[in-house]
Design a protein around this motif. Structure first.
Motif, mmCIF file in Angstrom:
data_model
loop_
_atom_site.group_PDB
_atom_site.id
_atom_site.type_symbol
_atom_site.label_atom_id
_atom_site.label_comp_id
_atom_site.label_asym_id
_atom_site.label_seq_id
_atom_site.Cartn_x
_atom_site.Cartn_y
_atom_site.Cartn_z
ATOM 1 N N ALA A 1 0.815 -1.218 0.000
ATOM 2 C CA ALA A 1 0.000 0.000 0.000
ATOM 3 C C ALA A 1 0.844 1.261 0.000
ATOM 4 O O ALA A 1 0.426 2.300 -0.525
ATOM 5 C CB ALA A 1 -0.935 -0.003 1.212
ATOM 6 N N GLU A 2 2.044 1.208 0.579
ATOM 7 C CA GLU A 2 2.862 2.409 0.712
ATOM 8 C C GLU A 2 3.871 2.600 -0.414
ATOM 9 O O GLU A 2 4.657 3.540 -0.399
ATOM 10 C CB GLU A 2 3.607 2.370 2.048
ATOM 11 C CG GLU A 2 4.553 1.207 2.168
ATOM 12 C CD GLU A 2 4.473 0.513 3.518
ATOM 13 O OE1 GLU A 2 5.520 0.072 3.996
ATOM 14 O OE2 GLU A 2 3.385 0.426 4.076
ATOM 15 N N LEU A 3 3.869 1.696 -1.390
ATOM 16 C CA LEU A 3 4.822 1.775 -2.490
ATOM 17 C C LEU A 3 4.133 2.058 -3.816
ATOM 18 O O LEU A 3 2.920 1.879 -3.957
ATOM 19 C CB LEU A 3 5.586 0.453 -2.629
ATOM 20 C CG LEU A 3 6.398 -0.040 -1.431
ATOM 21 C CD1 LEU A 3 7.046 -1.376 -1.760
ATOM 22 C CD2 LEU A 3 7.452 0.978 -1.018
ATOM 23 N N ASN A 4 4.926 2.481 -4.774
ATOM 24 C CA ASN A 4 4.538 2.519 -6.177
ATOM 25 C C ASN A 4 5.633 1.820 -6.977
ATOM 26 O O ASN A 4 6.804 1.852 -6.572
ATOM 27 C CB ASN A 4 4.399 3.961 -6.687
ATOM 28 C CG ASN A 4 3.038 4.554 -6.397
ATOM 29 O OD1 ASN A 4 2.013 3.931 -6.664
ATOM 30 N ND2 ASN A 4 3.018 5.760 -5.845
ATOM 31 N N PRO A 5 5.313 1.208 -8.091
ATOM 32 C CA PRO A 5 6.384 0.694 -8.950
ATOM 33 C C PRO A 5 7.297 1.856 -9.357
ATOM 34 O O PRO A 5 6.808 2.887 -9.834
ATOM 35 C CB PRO A 5 5.626 0.120 -10.160
ATOM 36 C CG PRO A 5 4.238 -0.141 -9.655
ATOM 37 C CD PRO A 5 3.980 0.926 -8.640
ATOM 38 N N PRO A 6 8.595 1.759 -9.149
ATOM 39 C CA PRO A 6 9.490 2.896 -9.433
ATOM 40 C C PRO A 6 9.378 3.429 -10.856
ATOM 41 O O PRO A 6 9.421 4.650 -11.070
ATOM 42 C CB PRO A 6 10.883 2.323 -9.166
ATOM 43 C CG PRO A 6 10.650 1.214 -8.201
ATOM 44 C CD PRO A 6 9.325 0.624 -8.574
ATOM 45 N N LEU A 7 9.225 2.552 -11.831
ATOM 46 C CA LEU A 7 9.127 3.004 -13.213
ATOM 47 C C LEU A 7 7.823 3.756 -13.441
ATOM 48 O O LEU A 7 7.783 4.730 -14.206
ATOM 49 C CB LEU A 7 9.237 1.813 -14.173
ATOM 50 C CG LEU A 7 9.439 2.146 -15.654
ATOM 51 C CD1 LEU A 7 10.678 3.015 -15.855
ATOM 52 C CD2 LEU A 7 9.539 0.861 -16.478
ATOM 53 N N TRP A 8 6.754 3.326 -12.768
ATOM 54 C CA TRP A 8 5.486 4.070 -12.859
ATOM 55 C C TRP A 8 5.654 5.453 -12.223
ATOM 56 O O TRP A 8 5.210 6.460 -12.787
ATOM 57 C CB TRP A 8 4.359 3.316 -12.149
ATOM 58 C CG TRP A 8 3.044 4.036 -12.261
ATOM 59 C CD1 TRP A 8 2.116 3.889 -13.237
ATOM 60 C CD2 TRP A 8 2.554 5.073 -11.379
ATOM 61 N NE1 TRP A 8 1.057 4.760 -13.033
ATOM 62 C CE2 TRP A 8 1.309 5.506 -11.901
ATOM 63 C CE3 TRP A 8 3.028 5.673 -10.222
ATOM 64 C CZ2 TRP A 8 0.543 6.489 -11.293
ATOM 65 C CZ3 TRP A 8 2.274 6.676 -9.616
ATOM 66 C CH2 TRP A 8 1.048 7.065 -10.149
ATOM 67 N N GLU A 9 6.283 5.495 -11.064
ATOM 68 C CA GLU A 9 6.482 6.766 -10.360
ATOM 69 C C GLU A 9 7.257 7.743 -11.236
ATOM 70 O O GLU A 9 6.938 8.930 -11.313
ATOM 71 C CB GLU A 9 7.234 6.517 -9.047
ATOM 72 C CG GLU A 9 7.318 7.728 -8.150
ATOM 73 C CD GLU A 9 6.560 7.548 -6.851
ATOM 74 O OE1 GLU A 9 6.441 8.543 -6.116
ATOM 75 O OE2 GLU A 9 6.068 6.452 -6.563
ATOM 76 N N LEU A 10 8.284 7.247 -11.912
ATOM 77 C CA LEU A 10 9.086 8.096 -12.786
ATOM 78 C C LEU A 10 8.248 8.637 -13.942
ATOM 79 O O LEU A 10 8.273 9.844 -14.231
ATOM 80 C CB LEU A 10 10.272 7.298 -13.321
ATOM 81 C CG LEU A 10 11.313 8.077 -14.118
ATOM 82 C CD1 LEU A 10 12.067 9.047 -13.213
ATOM 83 C CD2 LEU A 10 12.291 7.130 -14.809
ATOM 84 N N GLY A 11 7.481 7.771 -14.599
ATOM 85 C CA GLY A 11 6.642 8.224 -15.704
ATOM 86 C C GLY A 11 5.571 9.201 -15.253
ATOM 87 O O GLY A 11 5.241 10.157 -15.967
ATOM 88 N N HIS A 12 5.026 8.968 -14.061
ATOM 89 C CA HIS A 12 3.995 9.855 -13.521
ATOM 90 C C HIS A 12 4.530 11.274 -13.341
ATOM 91 O O HIS A 12 3.806 12.249 -13.597
ATOM 92 C CB HIS A 12 3.489 9.299 -12.185
ATOM 93 C CG HIS A 12 2.638 10.258 -11.416
ATOM 94 N ND1 HIS A 12 1.329 10.544 -11.764
ATOM 95 C CD2 HIS A 12 2.912 11.023 -10.325
ATOM 96 C CE1 HIS A 12 0.835 11.425 -10.918
ATOM 97 N NE2 HIS A 12 1.772 11.737 -10.041
ATOM 98 N N VAL A 13 5.774 11.416 -12.907
ATOM 99 C CA VAL A 13 6.372 12.747 -12.730
ATOM 100 C C VAL A 13 6.384 13.498 -14.055
ATOM 101 O O VAL A 13 6.013 14.684 -14.125
ATOM 102 C CB VAL A 13 7.797 12.612 -12.149
ATOM 103 C CG1 VAL A 13 8.566 13.913 -12.294
ATOM 104 C CG2 VAL A 13 7.734 12.206 -10.683
ATOM 105 N N GLY A 14 6.811 12.825 -15.131
ATOM 106 C CA GLY A 14 6.806 13.470 -16.441
ATOM 107 C C GLY A 14 5.407 13.769 -16.921
ATOM 108 O O GLY A 14 5.140 14.840 -17.485
ATOM 109 N N TRP A 15 4.489 12.826 -16.694
ATOM 110 C CA TRP A 15 3.101 13.024 -17.116
ATOM 111 C C TRP A 15 2.484 14.227 -16.419
ATOM 112 O O TRP A 15 1.808 15.053 -17.052
ATOM 113 C CB TRP A 15 2.267 11.772 -16.789
ATOM 114 C CG TRP A 15 0.800 11.993 -16.988
ATOM 115 C CD1 TRP A 15 0.098 11.886 -18.150
ATOM 116 C CD2 TRP A 15 -0.147 12.430 -15.988
ATOM 117 N NE1 TRP A 15 -1.229 12.204 -17.943
ATOM 118 C CE2 TRP A 15 -1.401 12.551 -16.621
ATOM 119 C CE3 TRP A 15 -0.056 12.723 -14.631
ATOM 120 C CZ2 TRP A 15 -2.550 12.942 -15.946
ATOM 121 C CZ3 TRP A 15 -1.188 13.124 -13.947
ATOM 122 C CH2 TRP A 15 -2.422 13.231 -14.605
#
Length: 397
Positions: A44-58
């Motif tokens: 619950a307290e994590l996000n997939p790191p690659l998703w987190e990275l893409g979300h920042v750009g998005w």
């Protein structure tokens, strides 16, 4: 103006451009902690790191490059259709309002090289648009929002790495300091929240309103490991008397006997710090405690958590008398609620969905960018969260 001070809320185009580049460099540096493995467990307290990275750009592209009303600042219509994305699947993949937490583990995300290229293109576009943006608070609003949003995710990369036991190089962990006496603060009328016209403001800080704050005594610095260990050794985790009903239920379900990441208390405090087991200094702030643990310690010690108004007053006027903050996020007694007259800003899911269920933390941690450490900033988490770099201080009853 320095690019890493709270004054960045009032930054102009040139400094904001440098800060956005600096924030991106920090994001990429902290993302590199995950280079050995991008696969993390669904928690619950994590996000997939690659998703987190893409979300920042998005996020940056969605609110700046694709937002035809970006010049209107907080008055922009959030429902207005967006321009197309550089990444055709960006909305389907990275929109945190519509992609559920658990779903993020099952997405077919672009490869890391493609995601990094997306971040390069979106930042270049952002900087080009910033160069032509009106030099006003409205004209710069979304650029500042994107900066602080990315800074938040950079800290998330750090506490996720701590949760996963990954190497965490170059983070400035708290150092021992001499104990300082508590600070007495006289009764005052305080403007809680932010005033208009002072640069960027998060929607949950709107607007400043007078609040009477009776005199109080507050710790000059957060509760230390030495102080907290006394609670542990006195059987604090065994005695329901010190815990709220909700806190006791959490404790029984968790089986916790000490704060998260503590491996040993007696014969020296050993804690997990990234991928290393280290001996922690007793006169540094206790860390990775949740709101329930902070409240239980206060009951045991015959003290209480400060309200967020008390914390803000002390941070605002007692710095010269030894009030020290910024090493750990500090739980307050206050539930996260809107100030009177609250209206959500265009990024409506920032505050509004969490009112009533979360508790307010103030200050900042050693992993927080200094420009985020503003005396008015309200952080918020559910009371059971202990993965973040959180501690607390207390007030006299």
């Amino acid at each position: 103006m320095d690019i890493d001070t709270p004054d960045m809320r009032r930054s102009g185009r040139d400094l904001l451009s440098l800060a956005l580049i600096d924030s991106r460099n920090c994001t990429l540096h902290r993302f590199s902690m995950y280079q050995q493995s991008l696969q993390v467990p669904l928690m619950a307290e994590l996000n997939p790191p690659l998703w987190e990275l893409g979300h920042v750009g998005w996020f940056q592209e969605y609110w700046i490059g694709r937002n035809v009303e970006r010049h209107l600042g907080p008055a922009a219509d959030r429902t207005r259709p967006r321009l197309g994305s550089i990444e055709p699947s960006a909305d389907r993949l990275y929109d945190s309002s519509n992609v559920s937490h658990d779903e993020r583990w099952h997405l077919e995300l672009p490869e890391p090289d493609s995601t990094l290229a997306y971040l390069v293109e979106t930042l270049e576009s952002t900087l080009d648009m910033l160069a032509h943006a009106p030099e006003t608070d409205d004209g710069l609003y979304f650029f500042r929002l994107a900066l602080f949003h990315e800074d938040m995710h950079a800290e998330a990369f750090a506490y996720m790495a701590q949760t996963l036991g990954l190497p965490m190089p170059e983070l400035p962990w708290p150092i021992p300091v001499a104990q300082r006496p508590a600070v007495g603060v006289p009764a005052t009328r305080w403007q809680l929240g932010s005033r208009p016209g002072n640069g960027f403001v998060f929607d949950n800080e709107k607007w400043a309103h007078e609040q009477r704050v009776p005199e109080f005594e507050i710790d000059a610095q957060p509760v230390t490991w030495a102080q907290y260990i006394e609670f542990i050794e006195d059987g604090g985790y065994d005695e329901a008397l010190w815990w709220s009903a909700e806190g006791w239920a959490w404790l029984q379900a968790s089986g916790r006997r000490a704060p998260r990441h503590v491996e040993q208390v007696r014969h020296g405090l050993l804690v997990q710090r990234g991928d290393a087991l280290v001996r922690a200094a007793l006169n540094t702030p206790v860390m990775h405690v949740n709101w329930h643990e902070a409240q239980a310690w206060c009951r045991w010690a015959g003290r209480r958590l400060p309200s967020e108004a008390e914390w803000e007053v002390a941070a605002g006027i007692a710095g010269s008398r030894g009030f020290r903050w910024g090493e750990v996020w500090e739980w307050t007694a206050s539930r996260f609620e809107p100030y009177a007259g609250f209206q959500a800003d265009p990024y409506a899911d920032y505050s509004q969905p969490w009112f009533g269920t979360h508790r307010v933390l103030r200050g900042g941690s050693f992993a927080t960018r200094p420009r985020m450490k503003h005396v008015k900033y309200r952080n918020f988490y559910r009371p059971e969260r202990d993965d973040v770099f959180s501690g607390f201080r207390s007030c006299a009853l």
